[in-house]
Design a protein around this motif. Structure first.
Motif, short mmCIF file in Angstrom:
data_model
loop_
_atom_site.label_atom_id
_atom_site.label_comp_id
_atom_site.label_asym_id
_atom_site.label_seq_id
_atom_site.Cartn_x
_atom_site.Cartn_y
_atom_site.Cartn_z
N ASP A 23 30.90 86.77 -20.59
CA ASP A 23 31.84 86.04 -19.75
C ASP A 23 32.95 86.97 -19.25
OD1 ASP A 23 30.43 83.72 -20.13
OD2 ASP A 23 31.83 82.83 -21.55
N LEU A 24 33.60 86.57 -18.17
CA LEU A 24 34.66 87.37 -17.56
C LEU A 24 36.00 86.70 -17.79
CD1 LEU A 24 35.33 89.81 -15.63
CD2 LEU A 24 35.21 88.14 -13.77
N ALA A 25 37.00 87.48 -18.22
CA ALA A 25 38.37 86.98 -18.36
C ALA A 25 39.22 87.57 -17.26
CB ALA A 25 38.94 87.36 -19.73
N ILE A 52 38.67 82.01 -18.16
CA ILE A 52 37.39 82.52 -18.63
C ILE A 52 36.30 81.95 -17.73
CG2 ILE A 52 35.85 82.80 -20.60
CD1 ILE A 52 38.65 83.92 -21.09
N TRP A 53 35.45 82.83 -17.21
CA TRP A 53 34.43 82.46 -16.24
C TRP A 53 33.05 82.78 -16.81
CZ3 TRP A 53 36.77 80.63 -11.73
CH2 TRP A 53 38.10 81.00 -11.54
N ASN A 54 32.12 81.84 -16.65
CA ASN A 54 30.73 82.12 -16.98
C ASN A 54 30.04 82.63 -15.71
OD1 ASN A 54 27.72 80.94 -16.86
ND2 ASN A 54 28.23 81.69 -18.89
N ASP A 92 26.83 83.30 -15.26
CA ASP A 92 25.49 82.77 -14.98
C ASP A 92 25.56 81.68 -13.92
OD1 ASP A 92 24.03 84.36 -16.81
OD2 ASP A 92 24.76 83.10 -18.44
N ILE A 93 26.64 80.91 -13.95
CA ILE A 93 26.76 79.76 -13.06
C ILE A 93 27.98 79.85 -12.15
CG2 ILE A 93 25.53 78.15 -14.55
CD1 ILE A 93 28.25 77.27 -15.64
N GLY A 94 28.84 80.86 -12.36
CA GLY A 94 30.00 81.03 -11.50
C GLY A 94 31.06 79.98 -11.70
N CYS A 95 31.20 79.48 -12.93
CA CYS A 95 32.15 78.40 -13.21
C CYS A 95 33.26 78.87 -14.14
CB CYS A 95 31.45 77.20 -13.85
SG CYS A 95 30.47 76.23 -12.72
N GLU A 96 34.44 78.32 -13.92
CA GLU A 96 35.53 78.47 -14.87
C GLU A 96 35.25 77.55 -16.05
OE1 GLU A 96 40.06 76.84 -15.35
OE2 GLU A 96 39.34 77.28 -13.33
N ILE A 97 35.26 78.10 -17.25
CA ILE A 97 34.95 77.26 -18.41
C ILE A 97 36.15 77.08 -19.33
CG2 ILE A 97 32.49 77.77 -18.40
CD1 ILE A 97 33.01 79.83 -20.58
N MET A 98 37.23 77.82 -19.07
CA MET A 98 38.38 77.71 -19.96
C MET A 98 39.60 78.30 -19.27
SD MET A 98 38.48 79.12 -23.88
CE MET A 98 36.76 78.68 -24.14
N THR A 99 40.76 77.68 -19.47
CA THR A 99 42.03 78.24 -19.02
C THR A 99 42.95 78.38 -20.23
OG1 THR A 99 41.87 77.29 -16.80
CG2 THR A 99 44.06 77.94 -17.55
N LEU A 100 43.47 79.59 -20.44
CA LEU A 100 44.35 79.87 -21.56
C LEU A 100 45.78 79.92 -21.06
CD1 LEU A 100 42.27 82.79 -23.19
CD2 LEU A 100 41.98 80.31 -23.46
N THR A 101 46.61 79.05 -21.59
CA THR A 101 48.00 78.98 -21.17
C THR A 101 48.93 79.24 -22.34
OG1 THR A 101 48.06 76.58 -21.57
CG2 THR A 101 47.46 77.31 -19.35
N GLY A 102 50.10 79.77 -22.06
CA GLY A 102 51.06 80.08 -23.11
C GLY A 102 52.02 81.17 -22.70
N THR A 132 38.31 83.45 -28.06
CA THR A 132 37.66 83.08 -26.80
C THR A 132 36.50 82.11 -27.00
OG1 THR A 132 36.34 85.09 -26.92
CG2 THR A 132 38.34 85.17 -25.60
N ASN A 133 36.15 81.80 -28.25
CA ASN A 133 35.12 80.78 -28.48
C ASN A 133 35.66 79.38 -28.21
OD1 ASN A 133 32.99 82.48 -29.25
ND2 ASN A 133 33.88 82.72 -31.27
#
Length: 317
Positions: free
Chosen positions: A124-126, A136-138, A140-150, A180-181
């Motif tokens: 995955d790409l951060a 965090i982007w996957n 394989d499908i070009g989707c955002e799968i997570m946003t880390l805020t803080g 990142t999991n």
């Protein structure tokens, strides 16, 4: 006896049928918690079969408790919990290599410029942005799968630690460590008295951070500070860091100089001069030479014994 034989025959045929239907699908799925096996409970199997029967080139199925959600050519509008089973159809089984590069995905979601990128251990790409978020982007499908805020300001640097966690350095003067999991924030360090501009990781796993006129070395397991290297001259920002093959640390600064540090005691071993403006990027080559990129529009290649090897000037920039 005949009845037992018939039951046994039905059992064998059932296994053969199951394998005939399932073996072709092996390798078409990917699980985000990085385990290779699937725990095929009935609800998951039903979702998987439903997923496969949907005829589209790009699909993603998420199983959340007993709900089966299938996304077709679209990204889910929520953070994906990495403990759920996620299935992705393999779209590269008939892929042919083309020498002409094209845009595979246009990843959109950040609200401001993107300062930094890092590739996670699972592929995955951060991305770290001026909008104060990490996404965090996957791929394989070009989707955002997570946003880390803080973070409270721009994320200037990202680096993956030896254990797979993600470290982020920010203009809010802190370093944060992320799992990142699941996206959990594990630690926050008040790292420097000024912006955290650059990050790197030693082979032993220690984390290095660069700010204005100083470099710090950290134990990423507990956040303890192991060493502070103060640059006793007006070097400006430490824009870039690189680990040389002999274990020394190279830093590139706003004063156009590259410094080589002995990280056993923090002493300065040498200064490389030749650039006329800030050194924004450093990279160690396979042969051990050091490449530096500068605001002066040149790339210089340095041999650590003979120092400057040659320079490349980028024209038309």
């Amino acid at each position: 006896m005949k009845a037992i034989y018939n039951y046994f025959l039905i059992f064998i045929l059932t296994i053969i049928t199951f394998n005939c239907y399932c073996i072709p699908y092996q390798g078409y799925f990917k699980r985000y918690n990085e385990k290779n096996e699937f725990q095929w409970k009935s609800d998951k199997l039903k979702c998987a079969l439903k997923f496969l029967r949907t005829e589209n080139s790009l699909k993603m199925a998420i199983i959340e408790e007993r709900n089966c959600k299938i996304f077709i050519n679209a990204c889910p509008k929520f953070n994906i919990n990495r403990t759920n089973l996620i299935l992705i159809e393999n779209t590269i089984k008939n892929y042919k290599i083309n020498s002409n590069f094209t845009v595979g995905y246009n990843l959109t979601g950040h609200k401001d410029l993107i300062w930094s990128l890092a590739v996670l251990n699972n592929g995955d790409l951060a991305s770290g942005s001026k909008d104060n978020t990490i996404k965090i982007w996957n791929l394989d499908i070009g989707c955002e799968i997570m946003t880390l805020t803080g973070h409270k300001n721009s994320i200037r640097s990202l680096v993956v630690l030896k254990n797979g966690d993600l470290a982020s350095g920010s203009e809010d003067k802190t370093i944060k460590i992320w799992n990142t999991n699941n996206g959990d924030l594990k630690m926050t360090w008040n790292a420097h008295g000024d912006l955290v501009i650059s990050l790197a990781v030693f082979n032993n796993g220690d984390l290095i951070s660069g700010s204005r006129n100083e470099i710090k070395i950290w134990n990423p397991n507990d956040g303890s500070l192991k060493m502070t290297i103060s640059i006793n001259e007006s070097s400006g920002w430490v824009f870039s860091l690189a680990i040389l093959k002999n274990g020394d640390l190279a830093s590139g600064s706003g004063d156009a100089k590259i410094r080589i540090w002995n990280t056993n005691n923090g002493s300065l071993k040498m200064k490389l001069t030749g650039h006329s403006q800030s050194v924004y990027s450093l990279k160690v080559l396979k042969n051990g030479d050091l490449a530096s990129g500068s605001e002066d529009k040149t790339i210089k290649i340095w041999n650590m014994i003979k120092q400057l090897k040659f320079g490349i000037r980028i024209m038309g920039v």
